[in-house]
Design a protein around this motif. Sequence first.
Motif, PDB file in Angstrom:
ATOM      1  N   PHE B 118     112.742 -52.212  21.755  1.00  0.00           N
ATOM      2  CA  PHE B 118     113.793 -51.362  21.211  1.00  0.00           C
ATOM      3  C   PHE B 118     114.077 -50.189  22.146  1.00  0.00           C
ATOM      4  O   PHE B 118     115.225 -49.795  22.347  1.00  0.00           O
ATOM      5  N   MET B 119     113.014 -49.632  22.702  1.00  0.00           N
ATOM      6  CA  MET B 119     113.193 -48.470  23.573  1.00  0.00           C
ATOM      7  C   MET B 119     114.037 -48.854  24.795  1.00  0.00           C
ATOM      8  O   MET B 119     114.963 -48.133  25.177  1.00  0.00           O
ATOM      9  N   THR B 120     113.715 -49.985  25.379  1.00  0.00           N
ATOM     10  CA  THR B 120     114.521 -50.463  26.504  1.00  0.00           C
ATOM     11  C   THR B 120     115.973 -50.641  26.085  1.00  0.00           C
ATOM     12  O   THR B 120     116.893 -50.215  26.798  1.00  0.00           O
ATOM     13  N   ALA B 121     116.164 -51.236  24.931  1.00  0.00           N
ATOM     14  CA  ALA B 121     117.532 -51.486  24.479  1.00  0.00           C
ATOM     15  C   ALA B 121     118.297 -50.181  24.322  1.00  0.00           C
ATOM     16  O   ALA B 121     119.448 -50.063  24.748  1.00  0.00           O
ATOM     17  N   MET B 122     117.650 -49.184  23.729  1.00  0.00           N
ATOM     18  CA  MET B 122     118.328 -47.899  23.505  1.00  0.00           C
ATOM     19  C   MET B 122     118.648 -47.217  24.829  1.00  0.00           C
ATOM     20  O   MET B 122     119.751 -46.697  25.028  1.00  0.00           O
ATOM     21  N   THR B 141     119.277 -53.944  20.384  1.00  0.00           N
ATOM     22  CA  THR B 141     118.781 -53.019  19.366  1.00  0.00           C
ATOM     23  C   THR B 141     118.865 -53.660  17.986  1.00  0.00           C
ATOM     24  O   THR B 141     117.976 -53.470  17.167  1.00  0.00           O
ATOM     25  N   SER B 142     119.924 -54.421  17.745  1.00  0.00           N
ATOM     26  CA  SER B 142     120.029 -55.090  16.438  1.00  0.00           C
ATOM     27  C   SER B 142     118.867 -56.046  16.238  1.00  0.00           C
ATOM     28  O   SER B 142     118.265 -56.105  15.169  1.00  0.00           O
ATOM     29  N   ILE B 143     118.547 -56.793  17.298  1.00  0.00           N
ATOM     30  CA  ILE B 143     117.488 -57.792  17.171  1.00  0.00           C
ATOM     31  C   ILE B 143     116.130 -57.112  17.024  1.00  0.00           C
ATOM     32  O   ILE B 143     115.331 -57.457  16.158  1.00  0.00           O
ATOM     33  N   SER B 144     115.876 -56.099  17.864  1.00  0.00           N
ATOM     34  CA  SER B 144     114.554 -55.472  17.765  1.00  0.00           C
ATOM     35  C   SER B 144     114.417 -54.712  16.454  1.00  0.00           C
ATOM     36  O   SER B 144     113.330 -54.656  15.878  1.00  0.00           O
ATOM     37  N   SER B 145     115.519 -54.155  15.950  1.00  0.00           N
ATOM     38  CA  SER B 145     115.387 -53.461  14.669  1.00  0.00           C
ATOM     39  C   SER B 145     115.198 -54.475  13.542  1.00  0.00           C
ATOM     40  O   SER B 145     114.489 -54.210  12.575  1.00  0.00           O
ATOM     41  N   THR B 250     117.478 -42.489  16.657  1.00  0.00           N
ATOM     42  CA  THR B 250     118.020 -43.236  17.793  1.00  0.00           C
ATOM     43  C   THR B 250     119.062 -44.285  17.437  1.00  0.00           C
ATOM     44  O   THR B 250     120.247 -44.095  17.680  1.00  0.00           O
ATOM     45  N   MET B 251     118.647 -45.397  16.834  1.00  0.00           N
ATOM     46  CA  MET B 251     119.564 -46.522  16.747  1.00  0.00           C
ATOM     47  C   MET B 251     120.855 -46.166  16.022  1.00  0.00           C
ATOM     48  O   MET B 251     121.948 -46.485  16.486  1.00  0.00           O
ATOM     49  N   VAL B 252     120.722 -45.506  14.884  1.00  0.00           N
ATOM     50  CA  VAL B 252     121.925 -45.179  14.126  1.00  0.00           C
ATOM     51  C   VAL B 252     122.808 -44.210  14.901  1.00  0.00           C
ATOM     52  O   VAL B 252     123.995 -44.089  14.622  1.00  0.00           O
TER      53      VAL B 252
END
Lengths: 140, 804
Positions: B118-122, B141-145, B250-252
């Motif tokens: 997720f961190m990489t994705a962000m 990020t969708s997949i890791s979340s 982060t993600m949101v």
Amino acid sequence: MRTNDVMLQTATKVVTFIILMFAVHIFFAGHYTPGGGFVGGLLTTSAIVLLMLSFDIATVKKILPINYVTMTAIGLLLALATAAGAIIFDVPFFTHAFGYFDLPLFGKTSLHSAMLFDAGVYLVVVGVTMTIIQTIGEDE
Amino acid sequence: MSFVFLIFLPLLAALFVPLLFKKVGKIHTGWFVLIVPVVLFSYYVSLLPTTIHGGNLVSEFQWIPSLDIAFIAYIDGLSLLFTLLITGIGALVVLYSIFYLDKHREQLHNFYVYLLMFMTAMLGIVQSDHLITLYLFWELTSISSFLLIGYWYTRDRSRFGALKSMMITVFGGLMMLGGFVLLSIMGGTYSIRELIPQATELVSHDFFLWALVLVLFGAFTKSAQFPFYIWLPDAMEAPTPVSAYLHSATMVKAGLYLVARLTPIFAISGTWMWLVTGVGLFTMFWGSFFALKQKDLKGILAFSTVSQLGLIMSLLGTSAAGYHIDNIAETTFKYAGFAAIFHLINHAVFKGSLFMIAGIVDHETGTRDIRKLGGLMSLMPISFTVAVIGAFSMAGLPPFGGFLSKEMFLTAMLSLTEFDLFSMDVWGILFPVVAWLGSIFTFIYSFYFVFHTFAGEHKPDQLPKPAHEAPIGMLVSPVFLALLVVVIFFIPNLIGDWLVKPAVLAMQPFLYSSPEDIKVHVEAWHGFKLEFFMTLGIFAIGFLMFWTLRKWQKSYDLFPDAISLNALYDNMMFLSDTGANRFSRIYMTGFIRSYLVYMFSFVVFIVLGTLFLTDAFAINFTNLAPIGFYEVVILIALVGSTFTILFSKSRLTGIIALGAVGYSVALFFVIFRAPDLALTQLVIETISVALFLLAFYHLPQISRKEERMRFRFGNALVAIGVGTTMTLVALSSLSQKAMPSISEFYKETVYKEAGGGNIVNVILVDYRGFDTLFEIAVLGIAGIGIITMIKLRLTKKEDQHENK
């Protein structure tokens, strides 16, 4: 209910080897004359099927203790590896190489990387058709 | 330094996590993972001096050069701010998780792999300049979340929440991809940097509005805006460190980042401003209003996050007004962009700490149900203090950071009434009113969260575990964040100069040329203006309503669940799942003849239709070979055996006749000098007849009476159709010689280029090697399929279970 097919069984013992030899010939001849991995594989299968018809599946399994699923996997990997091997030599995926070599016994022979790929095809064809026939044949 | 590779550092580290977990079981795996965000954070801080003065850095490496796709890391004020949030809060969350997740009971290797992924994705999202790679990271990020929310995968609610969040965010992501593609068609490039200068030309393009709306779908779904917010409360099934990280800091915020990043391109359109501000403000009100209905601590926080994201979104929209007003520096609009970024930082800090407190309460008492909690103040004094600081900042009380940004929010909303573009003077008044109402509810739920948990009556008999203060390690991160909340209040202008202004510059490059041009000075006291009285009103009314909360909270139950957005989602899922299942049962009859009818009718329809539409139909008998004696004989055998199949009474006759058909065709190949095909056909026929005989005992008796006349007629129609089609195709392809035959090409090149003599085989292994590779793969899959169907067949009992 199994009849005693002496004639069929005796003939099979001879014919199977002829078919197998023919299959090998067809496979190797493939690049220049009719033949190739696909037909060679099918011929091999038909030889084994003939064995199965004249004897029975359990006997054939004892004679040829081959795991056909593994065989399929090896064939797929071989084909894929031949295709991917081109990358090592920094040419596009699936580039084949060929050349002529003087080999002892054989004399001037052409060697072709497509042959490896074809061998993969051969293994997959034998593996899959035999898998199908065996699973259906063994099914109660 | 090529810092683009740093994006992949967490992913690289993730490779070692399972190993560390299995081999070094004594030390909590989190300690090793902690190194990654700490190292990254310290590196990125060193880039701050570049961006403070408006500079930027670019680093790239090629990925798919032939498609012009590259990883381009672009660091300016905006991306660096987000990068610091991701790595900084990431470090604190990992530290917190070390104490939150038990190393003996939890599947830590999974957890940290997902988290690092997720961190990489962000990092990839906020640093990518290339739209396609941005999309790639966006979906990652969708997949890791999804994996993180479903981390406790044995719970139904976790799986449900994970699926829901993925369905909604991936849907938005796909829409966004469409927007990106349109953008690149219009601008001729995938690079955001190169698109921005073209904004004035892009706006007049036909696709512009489409691209705008599609991109906003992505941003709104990811940032949980109305009506897509419904996934966020269900995502709270994730372990609390995940909620603190993904669903607050982060993600949101990726959606907010996207809106901020693309503001220079889209803000020139009035639609952008309307949509972003309107949806944001409505979401803010909606989220804050329904936060008070929640009984779960994390549920309250989830709705509060929805509301706060809406607030920031509305500010980002308002900042777009800068493009429609001359001399922005003179108006109050200059606050909007600044306030948006400033509140974003504030929100990440205080919401992170609040989520951690919710996690601590859950961890130490065993429940998150606010009705069972109460009176924890004296038992958990440190947690209580942190919660008060976080919640007061959220409510907008001094002396906490949230107060400052809330004031600026009100200023910006008030300034919208002065905005006369798009006849806002009529509707403009709505904006500050909705903002004000939303702020009142924000105030109430902040108090509700703190005081219903920590004050009031302690009910030890209702708690699964006796409550006590959390261990020190778990408190470090929230306490640190709470300190930050206070620090921000006292040094807002330092934060403003270092982090906010460079980010605002990236957002509004047309207005300012360097961060120093942004003349915003944050002051805690800004005089007796209207916003001051609005704040007083929020405090007074909010406090009054909080006091009487128990009396009116029950009125929330009046909102029926059946007509909510959640019900809509459930119904849609039901339709797509069960509905599709039912629909397929209608046409999946289980009879192979039905399937053949579908396939053949489709082929006839498509091929015949195309033949007639493209006028490809032509018959020319001039160049045909003469028909000899052998052909006639074989033809008679072929037709004879075909009719034998049709009228055979037993299956055995049918099979043998079918074999005869195959052999006749093979003979045709022999006559027409295609030994390769003849050989293959002969072997295939032999084997398939053998196969048929193997399966013979399992086949049911042939029955000619099961079909009614109507179906027979239909079958005959399909059969005649297929026959006609094939005949027509064969005749037309012989007669139409639009291009020279391809066989000449093969004849010439087959020896020279492929070193072979047999054209068919060379085509198979060389010219069309890909085809063959995939064909044998398909063969393999078919073999596996037959094994699973026959050997791994479900027993009756299992079958019932499956269909339940």
